[in-house]
Scaffold this motif. Structure first.
Motif, PDB file in Angstrom:
ATOM      1  N   HIS A   1       0.837  -1.192   0.000  1.00  0.00           N
ATOM      2  CA  HIS A   1       0.000   0.000   0.000  1.00  0.00           C
ATOM      3  C   HIS A   1       0.878   1.251   0.000  1.00  0.00           C
ATOM      4  N   PRO A   2       0.461   2.281  -0.677  1.00  0.00           N
ATOM      5  CA  PRO A   2       1.276   3.501  -0.761  1.00  0.00           C
ATOM      6  C   PRO A   2       1.342   4.229   0.571  1.00  0.00           C
ATOM      7  N   PHE A   3       2.375   5.022   0.728  1.00  0.00           N
ATOM      8  CA  PHE A   3       2.506   5.861   1.906  1.00  0.00           C
ATOM      9  C   PHE A   3       2.706   7.296   1.429  1.00  0.00           C
ATOM     10  N   GLY A   4       2.722   8.224   2.384  1.00  0.00           N
ATOM     11  CA  GLY A   4       2.715   9.638   2.010  1.00  0.00           C
ATOM     12  C   GLY A   4       3.915  10.080   1.200  1.00  0.00           C
ATOM     13  N   ARG A   5       5.093   9.967   1.779  1.00  0.00           N
ATOM     14  CA  ARG A   5       6.299  10.415   1.085  1.00  0.00           C
ATOM     15  C   ARG A   5       7.531   9.909   1.831  1.00  0.00           C
ATOM     16  N   VAL A   6       8.697  10.195   1.259  1.00  0.00           N
ATOM     17  CA  VAL A   6       9.975   9.894   1.893  1.00  0.00           C
ATOM     18  C   VAL A   6      10.628  11.209   2.283  1.00  0.00           C
ATOM     19  N   ASP A   7      10.943  11.362   3.548  1.00  0.00           N
ATOM     20  CA  ASP A   7      11.673  12.534   4.025  1.00  0.00           C
ATOM     21  C   ASP A   7      13.130  12.149   4.239  1.00  0.00           C
ATOM     22  N   LEU A   8      14.033  12.830   3.556  1.00  0.00           N
ATOM     23  CA  LEU A   8      15.464  12.624   3.777  1.00  0.00           C
ATOM     24  C   LEU A   8      15.935  13.699   4.748  1.00  0.00           C
ATOM     25  N   LEU A   9      16.356  13.286   5.932  1.00  0.00           N
ATOM     26  CA  LEU A   9      16.698  14.227   6.999  1.00  0.00           C
ATOM     27  C   LEU A   9      18.206  14.420   7.067  1.00  0.00           C
ATOM     28  N   PRO A  10      18.716  15.581   6.667  1.00  0.00           N
ATOM     29  CA  PRO A  10      20.168  15.794   6.669  1.00  0.00           C
ATOM     30  C   PRO A  10      20.753  15.727   8.077  1.00  0.00           C
ATOM     31  N   PHE A  11      21.859  15.014   8.206  1.00  0.00           N
ATOM     32  CA  PHE A  11      22.571  14.963   9.489  1.00  0.00           C
ATOM     33  C   PHE A  11      23.016  16.360   9.890  1.00  0.00           C
ATOM     34  N   HIS A  12      22.830  16.667  11.157  1.00  0.00           N
ATOM     35  CA  HIS A  12      23.375  17.935  11.662  1.00  0.00           C
ATOM     36  C   HIS A  12      24.085  17.688  12.987  1.00  0.00           C
ATOM     37  N   ASN A  13      25.094  18.466  13.252  1.00  0.00           N
ATOM     38  CA  ASN A  13      25.943  18.281  14.429  1.00  0.00           C
ATOM     39  C   ASN A  13      25.642  19.317  15.499  1.00  0.00           C
ATOM     40  N   THR A  14      24.421  19.813  15.519  1.00  0.00           N
ATOM     41  CA  THR A  14      24.079  20.868  16.483  1.00  0.00           C
ATOM     42  C   THR A  14      23.955  20.341  17.905  1.00  0.00           C
ATOM     43  N   ALA A  15      23.936  19.012  18.070  1.00  0.00           N
ATOM     44  CA  ALA A  15      23.784  18.448  19.417  1.00  0.00           C
ATOM     45  C   ALA A  15      25.121  18.246  20.129  1.00  0.00           C
ATOM     46  N   LYS A  16      26.236  18.667  19.513  1.00  0.00           N
ATOM     47  CA  LYS A  16      27.534  18.356  20.112  1.00  0.00           C
ATOM     48  C   LYS A  16      27.709  18.982  21.493  1.00  0.00           C
ATOM     49  N   GLU A  17      27.087  20.147  21.734  1.00  0.00           N
ATOM     50  CA  GLU A  17      27.183  20.758  23.049  1.00  0.00           C
ATOM     51  C   GLU A  17      26.398  19.961  24.083  1.00  0.00           C
ATOM     52  N   LYS A  18      25.298  19.326  23.640  1.00  0.00           N
ATOM     53  CA  LYS A  18      24.533  18.483  24.557  1.00  0.00           C
ATOM     54  C   LYS A  18      25.384  17.312  25.041  1.00  0.00           C
ATOM     55  N   TYR A  19      26.121  16.689  24.118  1.00  0.00           N
ATOM     56  CA  TYR A  19      26.955  15.556  24.498  1.00  0.00           C
ATOM     57  C   TYR A  19      27.987  15.957  25.543  1.00  0.00           C
ATOM     58  N   LYS A  20      28.507  17.166  25.410  1.00  0.00           N
ATOM     59  CA  LYS A  20      29.474  17.662  26.396  1.00  0.00           C
ATOM     60  C   LYS A  20      28.796  17.844  27.751  1.00  0.00           C
ATOM     61  N   ARG A  21      27.611  18.456  27.750  1.00  0.00           N
ATOM     62  CA  ARG A  21      26.901  18.735  28.993  1.00  0.00           C
ATOM     63  C   ARG A  21      26.522  17.462  29.726  1.00  0.00           C
ATOM     64  N   PHE A  22      26.128  16.423  28.964  1.00  0.00           N
ATOM     65  CA  PHE A  22      25.672  15.184  29.583  1.00  0.00           C
ATOM     66  C   PHE A  22      26.794  14.168  29.749  1.00  0.00           C
ATOM     67  N   HIS A  23      28.033  14.581  29.395  1.00  0.00           N
ATOM     68  CA  HIS A  23      29.202  13.706  29.527  1.00  0.00           C
ATOM     69  C   HIS A  23      28.978  12.389  28.778  1.00  0.00           C
ATOM     70  N   MET A  24      28.490  12.522  27.546  1.00  0.00           N
ATOM     71  CA  MET A  24      28.227  11.363  26.705  1.00  0.00           C
ATOM     72  C   MET A  24      29.177  11.361  25.515  1.00  0.00           C
ATOM     73  N   GLU A  25      29.538  10.169  25.064  1.00  0.00           N
ATOM     74  CA  GLU A  25      30.431  10.067  23.907  1.00  0.00           C
ATOM     75  C   GLU A  25      29.695  10.451  22.627  1.00  0.00           C
ATOM     76  N   ASN A  26      30.301  11.325  21.855  1.00  0.00           N
ATOM     77  CA  ASN A  26      29.740  11.755  20.569  1.00  0.00           C
ATOM     78  C   ASN A  26      30.536  11.082  19.455  1.00  0.00           C
TER      79      ASN A  26
END
Length: 265
Positions: free
Chosen positions: A209-234
């Motif tokens: 059955h058909p579906f609406g569409r395909v969304d291609l979501l470009p990778f973005h690195n805007t979360a890098k500060e979050k990884y620092k704050r939460f002490h998580m490996e990026n």
């Protein structure tokens, strides 16, 4: 019933049609190495130290990420923008994390929206038992479904789980006649590979059955500060954010296969 959320985004225009209010539910069974909401993975509220600098002085305070809210309280928040939703053909979107992880709370809030004629979208990985998805499907208008990586071994490596349940649920949801849009996060060297693009197209072509569409979501690195704050490996700290024009070739491959494609959500 109470649920745990970590953010409410008002006047959202990238989480479905029209002007929407997006609620981010906490907790996710996946651990995608490129996750742009790493604060969403833990299902419980977490307390972190937050440091701000003002006039050369540093101030540190504790910040709690995530809080409990009842379905009635959340509805009060959602209804604040109801007029904008109605005028723009928008509604509410439930994202995360993985909203299906709190499926009982999600069903309750979806039912309240449905009773008021509010358009609803669930943004999900579909990594859940089919019995859960069936309940959600009765009360939501559209699913935004992640299709991350087609190779199961790579999917397990990059997300921590197999993709077999996800692929089967996509197939069953389309067979069930529910409207969904496929979202593919374009991660450099992972989902952007020629093999993954080809396998993604081949899989989508098998859906009856058909579906609406395909969304291609470009990778973005805007979360890098979050990884620092939460002490998580990026794992993708060195990767640059992709521009939409970098995905034009992949977009044409999907279009040539007969799909309606949008860059970005």
């Amino acid at each position: 019933m109470n649920g745990t959320i970590f953010d409410i985004k008002r006047f959202a225009v990238h989480d479905g049609s029209g002007i929407r209010t997006t609620t981010f539910l906490k907790g996710c069974p996946l651990k995608c190495q490129w996750c742009h909401n790493p604060e969403s993975i833990d299902k419980n509220p977490v307390c972190i130290e937050k440091t701000v600098q003002l006039n050369g002085r540093k101030f540190t305070d504790n910040e709690t990420i995530g809080y409990q809210i009842s379905s009635d309280e959340l509805m009060d928040e959602l209804l604040k923008e109801q007029v904008f939703m109605e005028e723009s053909g928008g509604g509410v979107t439930f994202s995360g994390g993985e909203p299906l992880l709190q499926h009982e709370f999600l069903v309750e809030i979806l039912q309240k929206c449905q009773a008021l004629g509010i358009h609803t979208i669930v943004d999900t990985t579909l990594f859940a038992n089919w019995s859960v998805i069936e309940k959600i499907a009765r009360h939501t208008d559209v699913f935004l479904v992640d299709l991350k990586i087609m190779n199961d071994q790579q999917h397990q490596f990059y997300t921590g789980v197999s993709n077999k349940t996800i692929l089967e649920n996509i197939r069953r949801l389309t067979n069930n006649g529910n409207l969904l849009h496929i979202r593919i996060p374009m991660i450099p060297g992972v989902s952007t590979s020629e093999e993954n693009v080809t396998k993604s197209i081949e899989f989508l072509q098998t859906l009856k059955h058909p579906f609406g569409r395909v969304d291609l979501l470009p990778f973005h690195n805007t979360a890098k500060e979050k990884y620092k704050r939460f002490h998580m490996e990026n794992h993708f700290v060195e990767e640059h954010s992709l521009k939409k024009e970098e995905l034009e070739t992949i977009k044409k491959q999907f279009e040539n296969a007969g799909f309606t494609v949008q860059l970005g959500g």
